[in-house]
Design a protein around this motif. Structure first.
Motif, PDB file in Angstrom:
ATOM      1  N   UNK A 111      39.183  90.862  -2.455  1.00 11.31           N
ATOM      2  CA  UNK A 111      38.504  91.328  -1.243  1.00 11.31           C
ATOM      3  C   UNK A 111      37.591  90.250  -0.663  1.00 11.31           C
ATOM      4  N   UNK A 112      37.990  88.983  -0.800  1.00 11.04           N
ATOM      5  CA  UNK A 112      37.247  87.862  -0.204  1.00 11.04           C
ATOM      6  C   UNK A 112      38.066  87.364   0.980  1.00 11.04           C
ATOM      7  N   UNK A 113      37.599  87.508   2.206  1.00  3.01           N
ATOM      8  CA  UNK A 113      38.418  87.114   3.368  1.00  3.01           C
ATOM      9  C   UNK A 113      38.623  85.606   3.414  1.00  3.01           C
ATOM     10  N   UNK A 114      39.667  85.209   4.107  1.00  2.00           N
ATOM     11  CA  UNK A 114      39.948  83.785   4.274  1.00  2.00           C
ATOM     12  C   UNK A 114      38.954  83.193   5.267  1.00  2.00           C
ATOM     13  N   UNK A 115      38.086  82.306   4.768  1.00  2.00           N
ATOM     14  CA  UNK A 115      37.028  81.730   5.614  1.00  2.00           C
ATOM     15  C   UNK A 115      37.273  80.261   5.948  1.00  2.00           C
ATOM     16  N   UNK A 116      38.257  79.620   5.308  1.00  2.00           N
ATOM     17  CA  UNK A 116      38.479  78.190   5.494  1.00  2.00           C
ATOM     18  C   UNK A 116      39.926  77.945   5.871  1.00  2.00           C
ATOM     19  N   UNK A 117      40.182  76.768   6.423  1.00  2.00           N
ATOM     20  CA  UNK A 117      41.537  76.359   6.788  1.00  2.00           C
ATOM     21  C   UNK A 117      41.941  75.206   5.882  1.00  2.00           C
ATOM     22  N   UNK A 118      43.074  75.362   5.187  1.00  2.00           N
ATOM     23  CA  UNK A 118      43.474  74.351   4.200  1.00  2.00           C
ATOM     24  C   UNK A 118      43.651  72.984   4.846  1.00  2.00           C
ATOM     25  N   UNK A 119      44.308  72.928   6.022  1.00  2.00           N
ATOM     26  CA  UNK A 119      44.546  71.627   6.671  1.00  2.00           C
ATOM     27  C   UNK A 119      43.229  70.954   7.053  1.00  2.00           C
ATOM     28  N   UNK A 120      42.248  71.739   7.550  1.00  2.00           N
ATOM     29  CA  UNK A 120      40.957  71.154   7.932  1.00  2.00           C
ATOM     30  C   UNK A 120      40.255  70.541   6.724  1.00  2.00           C
ATOM     31  N   UNK A 121      40.289  71.239   5.602  1.00  2.00           N
ATOM     32  CA  UNK A 121      39.616  70.723   4.394  1.00  2.00           C
ATOM     33  C   UNK A 121      40.288  69.442   3.907  1.00  2.00           C
ATOM     34  N   UNK A 122      41.608  69.425   3.855  1.00  2.00           N
ATOM     35  CA  UNK A 122      42.340  68.260   3.332  1.00  2.00           C
ATOM     36  C   UNK A 122      42.202  67.068   4.267  1.00  2.00           C
ATOM     37  N   UNK A 123      42.243  67.303   5.578  1.00  5.15           N
ATOM     38  CA  UNK A 123      42.239  66.199   6.534  1.00  5.15           C
ATOM     39  C   UNK A 123      40.838  65.706   6.879  1.00  5.15           C
ATOM     40  N   UNK A 124      39.802  66.393   6.413  1.00  7.64           N
ATOM     41  CA  UNK A 124      38.418  65.958   6.663  1.00  7.64           C
ATOM     42  C   UNK A 124      37.938  65.114   5.483  1.00  7.64           C
ATOM     43  N   UNK A 125      37.472  63.875   5.732  1.00  8.71           N
ATOM     44  CA  UNK A 125      37.012  63.034   4.598  1.00  8.71           C
ATOM     45  C   UNK A 125      35.957  63.744   3.748  1.00  8.71           C
ATOM     46  N   UNK A 126      35.051  64.445   4.371  1.00 11.57           N
ATOM     47  CA  UNK A 126      33.992  65.156   3.641  1.00 11.57           C
ATOM     48  C   UNK A 126      33.842  66.542   4.269  1.00 11.57           C
ATOM     49  N   UNK A 127      34.482  67.554   3.668  1.00 14.25           N
ATOM     50  CA  UNK A 127      34.398  68.903   4.246  1.00 14.25           C
ATOM     51  C   UNK A 127      32.952  69.365   4.364  1.00 14.25           C
ATOM     52  N   UNK A 128      32.738  70.328   5.247  1.00 14.42           N
ATOM     53  CA  UNK A 128      31.384  70.828   5.495  1.00 14.42           C
ATOM     54  C   UNK A 128      30.845  71.547   4.253  1.00 14.42           C
ATOM     55  N   UNK A 129      29.690  71.113   3.801  1.00 16.71           N
ATOM     56  CA  UNK A 129      29.095  71.640   2.561  1.00 16.71           C
ATOM     57  C   UNK A 129      28.685  73.094   2.705  1.00 16.71           C
ATOM     58  N   UNK A 130      28.118  73.457   3.859  1.00 11.35           N
ATOM     59  CA  UNK A 130      27.663  74.832   4.042  1.00 11.35           C
ATOM     60  C   UNK A 130      28.850  75.799   4.061  1.00 11.35           C
ATOM     61  N   UNK A 131      29.960  75.393   4.657  1.00 11.74           N
ATOM     62  CA  UNK A 131      31.130  76.253   4.685  1.00 11.74           C
ATOM     63  C   UNK A 131      31.665  76.485   3.273  1.00 11.74           C
ATOM     64  N   UNK A 132      31.755  75.416   2.487  1.00 12.76           N
ATOM     65  CA  UNK A 132      32.239  75.545   1.105  1.00 12.76           C
ATOM     66  C   UNK A 132      31.294  76.430   0.294  1.00 12.76           C
ATOM     67  N   UNK A 133      29.956  76.189   0.433  1.00 13.47           N
ATOM     68  CA  UNK A 133      28.978  76.982  -0.320  1.00 13.47           C
ATOM     69  C   UNK A 133      29.104  78.468   0.032  1.00 13.47           C
TER      70      UNK A 133
END
Length: 923
Positions: free
Chosen positions: A232-254
């Motif tokens: 019951x955890x909704x999808x909050x991230x996009x796999x392509x955005x995380x992989x293609x970003x050199x340093x994904x957003x820390x607040x989004x991951x947290x």
């Protein structure tokens, strides 16, 4: 609009937010500048928009609604208030139903007021920005809400929220290959960390062995799909955005990872119980290891003693000296090589035994009883027996060696004394024949004479040795020594050489005394030159130094004093010139004597390192510096007259402003040090004084102008006023101290009465006196005014720190019984940097730690019961699933079978096992 402006940290057109309250206030404060910069990156902003939208919808769907555009759907404040009600479980004030702009601002302000009531400081986030659809401000506000209601309460082993969440992730993913969680950005790019978290708690949902590190998008999508479907955890991230970003957003991951933490929160209780069991089992395992090491060391030491004693009891003598020397060397090897390691083992054995008994006593275990014959007293008795046999063997060896040595004693004694005498006389005849005094100075001749006198004393002392050598030779002849001829020949040569040394010694003494008298006359003249040249040279050096000195004067009177002294100096120059001529005449007389007696003139004077040419050069320097000094002094007099006018101008303004500032200092000091009312009431009083000082700014600015003129002229004292310009201590620092006390009170769970009691004890022993502290600030201070005026009269004020002696007295007054060792231990806790002081914060931390609980048998039983799912027994499979492999197997081996009804085969009795850890048992 709810905002606290901070001019020194805000740029034009942009603001930032700070989450606070509870145990994570410090962490939120540190996030402030970091958050402001992150929002500027478009890639991160995109990830945040998606993540925050999904997070909000995961809560809004409980109320039957959702948002599509995060910056648009919150503009009227209605869904924002609904979101806060859902995540907090509390009712907010009734929203305004109108659609006008002021209705929307009112609704947003109600939401912001509710956030602030939860201890969160919102810096430069106003309702107008949210209503206007400012994306940056909206994302900042949502991040503050996430921090407060989803992340702030996360704590692992007393860490902050962010550190606690990171530590939780590291522990949960530690056993998994290719997973190394070090942060909340790059460590999650390959998706393995998210899959590991799911597999750790729900291994039935993901086959981790089939995942590949080179398929990050597949791994991420797997984790997203499983989390959404089963957790019951909704999808909050996009796999392509995380992989293609050199340093994904820390607040989004947290934000996304915190959802896993809350989803698996129930498993944390089991992990805590497992940790408690591991701790207790580790103590037991360490104790058993020490017992085994003691038994092993004791057996080895007793066996070595048993083998060594028969060797030392063998007293069969040897016929030759060389054979006895070999026995002695073997004994020395025993003492030097074989015995020291055993001494160390014996000492280590006693240390291990005492350490083991102490650990058993502290952990409430029964005392250790070694095997029969291996007690510490048994080992000590065996060691004493070894040392008794060793002493007897040593005495026997020395007695046998002395008996053999006596046979060769007389002959070796003669050879030894003859060799020593010959070595002493070697080179003595050549030394006495030297004529080194002919080119020496008086001091060198006197040194040679003293050295010769010492040699004569040494020569007389050796007379007894020569007579002893002759007596030994006579005794060897009387005993019919087999090599008496060589002894007699050597003794005769020694006696002949001795007579020749006496003759040469007298001749050298006569020559040295003649040369000493000749050089004394020259020495007297050199001494006279030095006596007169030294003070004259000092006068010249002092004159040059004074004439070149860069003085520092602060008044017209001091400059006039320098001018008077300079005129007095010029009047002494004629007399100094006459003294110079007399000194140069002495050197001429010395040169005349050297020419008369054919002596080589000395290039240096032994009494002084100064030549006539040096004196002439310094005299010329003095004569050149006098006119330059005249001109410089006149220029300084003119400058000091200008400075005096500036002092009087400043004093007139300072004497008018100073009393008002000093009055405010005393009012703020009483507010900061008192304990009347709550901390919030004290803070309100301080802020009122802050505003009063801001209103007085115009008077201080006028005084600053006069002060700048004094600073530019380097004038730092003023006898016309008791006040001076200084940078005032910021009142914001005092406000911050009170805010820190509020955070300490809330974080430690203290009541206001407890905090006041701690503060009263601390203040009673905080007895350092110091000067005044004024609240204000120079450029860049808390209100941006110029320098403030400070009275130089001292005030009494505590400095917020206790010295070690005061801290000791405080603890004794609170009932502590302190020895030196215990007090030193406590000081390492409250003063880890060895600064020599104890702050109020360190004092509060120490007092709260004193109530920490310790492990008991009942707590261990309760922990096992959690792992067993509230059953009275536990299975091997449950132990292997919850505990590390080594300690799980340890429990399985030591636990007895459960005898109660309804238990499956192989069930274990953890109650009896836990009780045995703290009582009589074989563990």
């Amino acid at each position: 609009m709810m905002m606290v402006m901070q001019p020194e940290s805000l740029g034009a057109g942009e603001g930032h937010f700070v989450g606070g309250g509870g145990g994570d206030g410090e962490y939120m404060q540190q996030e402030e500048d970091w958050d402001r910069d992150l929002l500027l990156d478009p890639a991160w902003e995109k990830q945040q928009r998606k993540t925050f939208t999904a997070w909000c919808n995961s809560h809004l769907r409980k109320a039957g609604t959702q948002i599509e555009n995060i910056e648009e759907d919150f503009r009227n404040g209605l869904k924002l208030m609904l979101l806060l009600e859902v995540i907090s479980g509390e009712r907010l004030p009734r929203p305004d139903k109108g659609k006008m702009r002021f209705h929307k601002i009112a609704n947003v302000n109600k939401a912001l007021d509710f956030i602030a009531s939860k201890g969160v400081k919102l810096v430069s986030i106003g309702a107008e920005e949210i209503v206007d659809g400012n994306l940056k401000m909206t994302l900042g506000m949502i991040w503050t809400i996430i921090l407060r209601f989803a992340i702030q309460d996360i704590s692992v082993e007393e860490t902050s929220a962010k550190e606690g969440l990171l530590l939780w992730c590291q522990r949960k993913t530690a056993p998994y290959r290719n997973v190394n969680v070090q942060n909340f950005h790059t460590s999650w790019k390959d998706g393995l960390a998210l899959c590991a978290l799911i597999h750790r708690h729900r291994p039935d949902l993901i086959d981790y062995a089939k995942l590949r590190k080179d398929d990050p998008i597949g791994n991420l999508n797997t984790a997203f799909e499983v989390a959404e479907k089963y957790l019951d955890i909704p999808k909050m991230l996009d796999a392509e955005d995380i992989v293609n970003t050199p340093k994904p957003d820390e607040k989004a991951i947290m934000t996304y990872v915190s959802c896993f933490y809350h989803a698996f929160a129930g498993a944390e209780q089991a992990e805590t119980a497992a940790n408690r069991i591991c701790k207790v089992l580790a103590v037991n395992q360490e104790n058993e290891k020490l017992m085994e090491e003691y038994e092993k060391l004791a057996s080895e030491l007793l066996e070595w003693i048993r083998r060594t004693i028969p060797w030392l009891e063998n007293r069969v003598g040897e016929p030759s000296m060389s054979a006895m020397q070999r026995k002695l060397e073997d004994f020395r090897d025993y003492r030097r090589l074989h015995k020291p390691p055993r001494v160390q083992e014996k000492c280590q054995l006693e240390i291990n035994f005492n350490t083991l008994q102490t650990k058993l006593r502290l952990s409430h275990r029964p005392a250790f009883m070694p095997s029969e014959g291996k007690l510490v007293s048994d080992i000590a008795n065996a060691w004493r027996g070894l040392e008794q046999v060793e002493k007897g063997y040593e005495d026997w060896l020395l007695s046998e060696i002395r008996r053999l040595q006596r046979l060769q004693h007389l002959a070796e004694k003669f050879q030894q004394k003859a060799s020593l005498h010959e070595a002493w006389t070697r080179g003595k005849e050549d030394m006495l024949s030297q004529r080194d005094y002919e080119s020496a100075s008086l001091q060198e001749v006197r040194a040679l004479l003293r050295r010769h006198e010492a040699f004569e004393s040494d020569l007389a002392a050796h007379q007894d040795r020569v007579e002893h050598i002759a007596a030994l030779a006579q005794e060897l002849n009387e005993l019919d020594y087999h090599d008496a001829a060589s002894v007699n020949s050597r003794c005769q040569a020694i006696c002949d050489q001795w007579d020749n040394l006496g003759t040469l010694t007298q001749k050298r003494r006569d020559a040295l005394e003649r040369m000493e008298k000749l050089l004394e006359t020259i020495d007297q003249l050199q001494l006279e030159f030095a006596r007169r040249a030294a003070p004259f040279n000092n006068w010249l050096d002092g004159a040059v130094e004074d004439l070149q000195d860069v003085w520092l004067v602060h008044s017209v009177e001091e400059t006039q004093s320098l001018l008077t002294a300079h005129e007095q100096f010029k009047a002494t120059l004629p007399e100094a010139d006459r003294e110079r001529g007399a000194i140069l005449g002495i050197q001429g007389e010395i040169q005349k004597i050297c020419q008369t007696y054919g002596l080589r003139p000395s290039t240096t004077n032994p009494y002084i390192n100064l030549s006539p040419q040096d004196i002439n050069n310094k005299w010329d320097t003095v004569r050149k510096l006098v006119p330059s000094r005249d001109q410089t002094l006149q220029e300084e007099l003119t400058r000091q007259q200008v400075n005096e006018r500036l002092r009087r101008q400043f004093a007139a303004q300072a004497n008018a402003v100073g009393p008002w500032i000093q009055g405010k200092v005393e009012e703020v000091g009483r507010l900061a040090a008192g304990m009347v009312g709550s901390l919030e009431e004290q803070m309100a009083g301080l802020r009122q004084q802050e505003q009063n000082i801001i209103n007085y700014k115009s008077n201080i600015d006028r005084l600053e102008g006069d002060h700048q003129l004094l600073q530019e002229s380097l004038v730092f004292d003023n006898k016309h006023t008791v006040y001076s310009m200084e940078l005032l201590t910021s009142i914001a620092r005092t406000i911050n101290e009170v805010e820190n006390q509020v955070l300490t009170r809330d974080a430690k769970g203290l009541s206001q009465e407890q905090l006041n009691e701690f503060r009263a004890s601390f203040n009673h022993f905080d007895r350092v006196s110091r000067g005044p502290t004024l609240w204000g600030g120079g450029p860049g201070g808390w209100w941006g005014l110029g320098p403030s005026l400070t009275s130089t009269h001292p005030l009494q004020k505590r400095n917020g720190m206790m010295e070690p002696d005061d801290f000791r007295a405080c603890l004794i007054s609170m009932g502590y019984d302190l020895g030196e060792v215990e007090f030193a231990r406590i000081m390492t806790m409250v003063d880890p940097n060895a600064a020599g002081v104890v702050t109020f914060q360190a004092f509060i931390d120490f007092m709260t730690r004193e109530t920490a609980e310790t492990d008991t048998a009942e707590q261990v039983v309760a922990s096992f019961k959690i792992l067993a799912g509230d059953k009275n027994y536990i299975t091997p499979e449950e132990l292997r699933r919850e505990l590390p492999a080594e300690q799980a197997e340890y429990c399985i081996r030591r636990m007895a079978s459960y005898k109660g009804p309804g238990a499956p085969a192989g069930a274990l009795d953890y109650v009896a096992f836990s009780s045995a850890l703290y009582g009589e048992s074989d563990l």
